[in-house]
Write a protein that holds these residues in place. Structure first.
Motif, PDB file in Angstrom:
ATOM      1  N   UNK A  50       0.754  -1.243   0.081  1.00  0.00           N
ATOM      2  CA  UNK A  50       0.137   0.042   0.027  1.00  0.00           C
ATOM      3  C   UNK A  50       0.783   1.316  -0.092  1.00  0.00           C
ATOM      4  N   UNK A  51       2.122   1.221   0.661  1.00  0.00           N
ATOM      5  CA  UNK A  51       2.985   2.367   0.717  1.00  0.00           C
ATOM      6  C   UNK A  51       3.404   2.723  -0.681  1.00  0.00           C
ATOM      7  N   UNK A  52       3.874   1.519  -1.132  1.00  0.00           N
ATOM      8  CA  UNK A  52       4.479   1.812  -2.409  1.00  0.00           C
ATOM      9  C   UNK A  52       3.609   2.180  -3.525  1.00  0.00           C
ATOM     10  N   UNK A  53       2.282   1.805  -3.482  1.00  0.00           N
ATOM     11  CA  UNK A  53       1.331   2.313  -4.302  1.00  0.00           C
ATOM     12  C   UNK A  53       0.840   3.632  -4.153  1.00  0.00           C
ATOM     13  N   UNK A  54       0.653   4.249  -2.778  1.00  0.00           N
ATOM     14  CA  UNK A  54       0.066   5.418  -2.699  1.00  0.00           C
ATOM     15  C   UNK A  54       0.700   6.515  -1.804  1.00  0.00           C
ATOM     16  N   UNK A  55       2.092   6.043  -1.499  1.00  0.00           N
ATOM     17  CA  UNK A  55       2.779   6.907  -0.810  1.00  0.00           C
ATOM     18  C   UNK A  55       2.401   6.843   0.812  1.00  0.00           C
ATOM     19  N   UNK A  56       2.484   8.141   1.579  1.00  0.00           N
ATOM     20  CA  UNK A  56       2.265   8.087   2.762  1.00  0.00           C
ATOM     21  C   UNK A  56       0.611   7.997   2.904  1.00  0.00           C
ATOM     22  N   UNK A  57      -0.206   8.125   1.962  1.00  0.00           N
ATOM     23  CA  UNK A  57      -1.669   7.685   1.974  1.00  0.00           C
ATOM     24  C   UNK A  57      -1.725   6.300   2.388  1.00  0.00           C
ATOM     25  N   UNK A  58      -0.818   5.394   1.672  1.00  0.00           N
ATOM     26  CA  UNK A  58      -1.092   3.932   1.871  1.00  0.00           C
ATOM     27  C   UNK A  58      -0.576   3.466   3.281  1.00  0.00           C
ATOM     28  N   UNK A  59       0.656   4.195   3.797  1.00  0.00           N
ATOM     29  CA  UNK A  59       0.946   4.013   5.151  1.00  0.00           C
ATOM     30  C   UNK A  59      -0.108   4.580   6.089  1.00  0.00           C
ATOM     31  N   UNK A  60      -0.827   5.386   5.608  1.00  0.00           N
ATOM     32  CA  UNK A  60      -1.986   5.982   6.553  1.00  0.00           C
ATOM     33  C   UNK A  60      -3.196   4.738   6.798  1.00  0.00           C
ATOM     34  N   UNK A  61      -3.061   3.978   5.813  1.00  0.00           N
ATOM     35  CA  UNK A  61      -4.247   2.939   5.690  1.00  0.00           C
ATOM     36  C   UNK A  61      -3.672   1.750   6.424  1.00  0.00           C
TER      37      UNK A  61
END
Length: 526
Positions: A231-242
């Motif tokens: 998720x982090x690689x796909x969406x950046x910090x927003x992926x980490x926020x999920x």
């Protein structure tokens, strides 16, 4: 809201209460009360509620959050006065929210940037400061100090507050920045849902794993980091926020508890330490990805704006040339009419030889005048298209006079392209041929092809030496790139010099050259 104002009577205190602020205070107090019911020392959710509320609410509403915090502590700690003393109940409750609010306020300048790495600083600072206030108050103000060693209590509370802050502050930050990049939720929809589903599946498997298989359970919990990484690689910090909140919540659900806030599980605490490190790494990685993605998007938009500006500038220049060419054509037609009248008068008065000579000279000069006017601006291109303009205009006559041009090969239908693109192709072809005629020796050939690749219309121009065994000199290739690249880039194309040819691509939209640019160039060169 509280305000100070001066009047004739002196300093006056004004107090304005907003109903929405009271609602926020009540909601905040209820959220803290409910979060404490599901908290442990090693995962204390009210600390996350505190930071999340400060991030969501603007500073003008922070006094209402302070009111909600005091209401929450009042219902929880007033019954403890007899056991721990009034001093601890008051001092231990009044300092926490102001301290954390000051920490968040000091990071507000950093919040305006694209990076969210500052959240790690907020979480760590808030966890350390709140733990220091709580431990200092309990050891100094309690009648009987806690039996747990200070270092052990500090480790549990700092880690519990830090993880809780990341768990709730990340979704809050995602909500506050939901409009900063609206298209992020439309990227990688299927892989994103698959990663979330896999995280939930692994979480369910860890919940149903028998308690005696602690090693297998810990392995499953660590495996949940893989979807979070994706998720982090796909969406950046927003992926980490999920991904990070999902990880921490599932670990909290699987933690054995006695139901009391002081309950503690050593094995889960070790897993939480690993997950805290993973959370920091994911947030740092995601922040870097988002930062560089934003930089790339900014450069791409600036590049598109520059290309659009260059294209507009070229169109404006062509409009001026068109007006001049039309004026010259009108002047030429006027001169032809005047000469025709003179020839008619000479013939009427018996000067037939003079009239014939004048007619021959005027016809030759009129043809040359029209050729030069068409090279200034090919008006025939607007009605007949690019290919007929090349075959009937002054550019064709100029090529024939050089005795070095082979019969051009023209393929496709240029009328499917806009007049702007056809005109840019006309100018580019003229410049390329003039360049090679001046820099190289021998015969030249021209190949022009119009077509479509991947829903994108364009035109490929190839100007090459007729002798396939020869190669363009390095000076010619460098000069071709320098002179021809500006118009090609303005029309979303590219210039390529290989072996004995110069290939130019122009497209309908001013986009940077990409893979289909190479495909069109290969198609035109074939």
């Amino acid at each position: 809201m509280v305000g100070l104002q001066w009047s004739k009577e002196g300093l006056q205190l004004s107090l304005r209460i907003q109903p929405a602020g009271l609602v926020i205070a009540v909601v905040y107090a209820v959220a803290c009360w409910g979060a404490r019911k599901f908290s442990l020392d090693q995962f204390y959710l009210p600390a996350g509620v505190r930071v999340a509320a400060l991030l969501v609410c603007p500073p003008r509403l922070w006094p209402y959050l302070l009111l909600g915090e005091y209401a929450y502590f009042a219902q929880m700690r007033i019954p403890m006065i007899g056991r721990y003393g009034l001093a601890w109940v008051v001092l231990g409750s009044v300092l926490l929210m102001p301290a954390v609010a000051m920490i968040v306020h000091l990071h507000r300048r950093m919040m305006a940037g694209t990076s969210v790495i500052w959240l790690l600083s907020v979480a760590a600072s808030a966890a350390i400061v709140v733990t220091a206030i709580n431990l200092t108050g309990s050891h100094l103000l309690w009648p009987v100090p806690p039996a747990i060693p200070v270092t052990s209590s500090a480790a549990r509370m700092i880690l519990g507050d830090f993880i809780a802050i990341l768990t709730l502050a990340l979704p809050a930050l995602l909500w506050t920045r939901r409009r900063s990049e609206p298209e992020w939720s439309r990227r990688f929809v299927v892989p994103t849902l698959a990663a979330i589903a896999l995280t939930l599946l692994l979480g369910i498997s860890s919940i149903v794993t028998p308690p005696e298989t602690d090693g297998a359970k810990a392995s499953v919990l660590l495996l949940m980091a893989l979807p979070a990484i994706a998720l982090t690689c796909m969406h950046g910090w927003r992926g980490a926020a999920i991904g990070v909140p999902l990880l921490n919540l599932i670990i909290h659900i699987t933690t054995p508890s006695t139901g009391l806030p002081e309950s503690f599980d050593a094995q889960t605490f070790a897993t939480q330490q690993s997950m805290a490190v993973v959370s920091i790494a994911l947030l740092a990685l995601g922040s870097s990805i988002s930062h560089y993605r934003q930089q790339y998007r900014t450069r791409e938009q600036a590049e598109k704006a520059a290309l659009a500006l260059a294209r507009t500038s070229q169109i404006s220049s062509e409009i001026i040339l068109r007006e001049r060419a039309l004026h010259l054509q009108s002047s030429g037609e006027g001169m032809d009419v005047s000469l025709s009248q003179v020839v008619t008068w000479l013939q009427a008065h018996g000067h037939h030889d003079t009239a014939a000579a004048l007619l021959h000279t005027s016809a030759r000069h009129s043809r040359q005048f029209r050729e030069q006017a068409s090279m200034l601006y090919p008006t025939a291109l607007e009605q007949l298209g690019l290919y007929l303009a090349l075959q009937t205009g002054g550019l064709r006559e100029s090529w024939e006079r050089s005795d070095r041009m082979a019969q051009p090969r023209l393929a496709g239908d240029p009328c499917r392209l806009s007049v702007d693109v056809q005109l840019a192709a006309y100018r580019t072809l003229s410049d390329a041929v003039s360049l090679l005629l001046g820099q190289e020796t021998g015969q030249l050939r021209v190949h022009v092809r119009c077509g479509r690749v991947r829903q994108q219309r364009g035109i490929v121009i190839v100007v090459a030496l007729l002798d396939s065994d020869r190669q363009l000199s390095q000076a010619t290739a460098a000069l071709a790139r320098e002179r021809l690249a500006a118009r090609a880039l303005a029309y979303g194309g590219a210039v390529r010099c290989r072996h004995n040819r110069v290939s130019i691509l122009l497209t309908e939209t001013a986009l940077p050259a990409s893979r289909w640019s190479d495909a069109l160039l290969r198609t035109g060169a074939a």
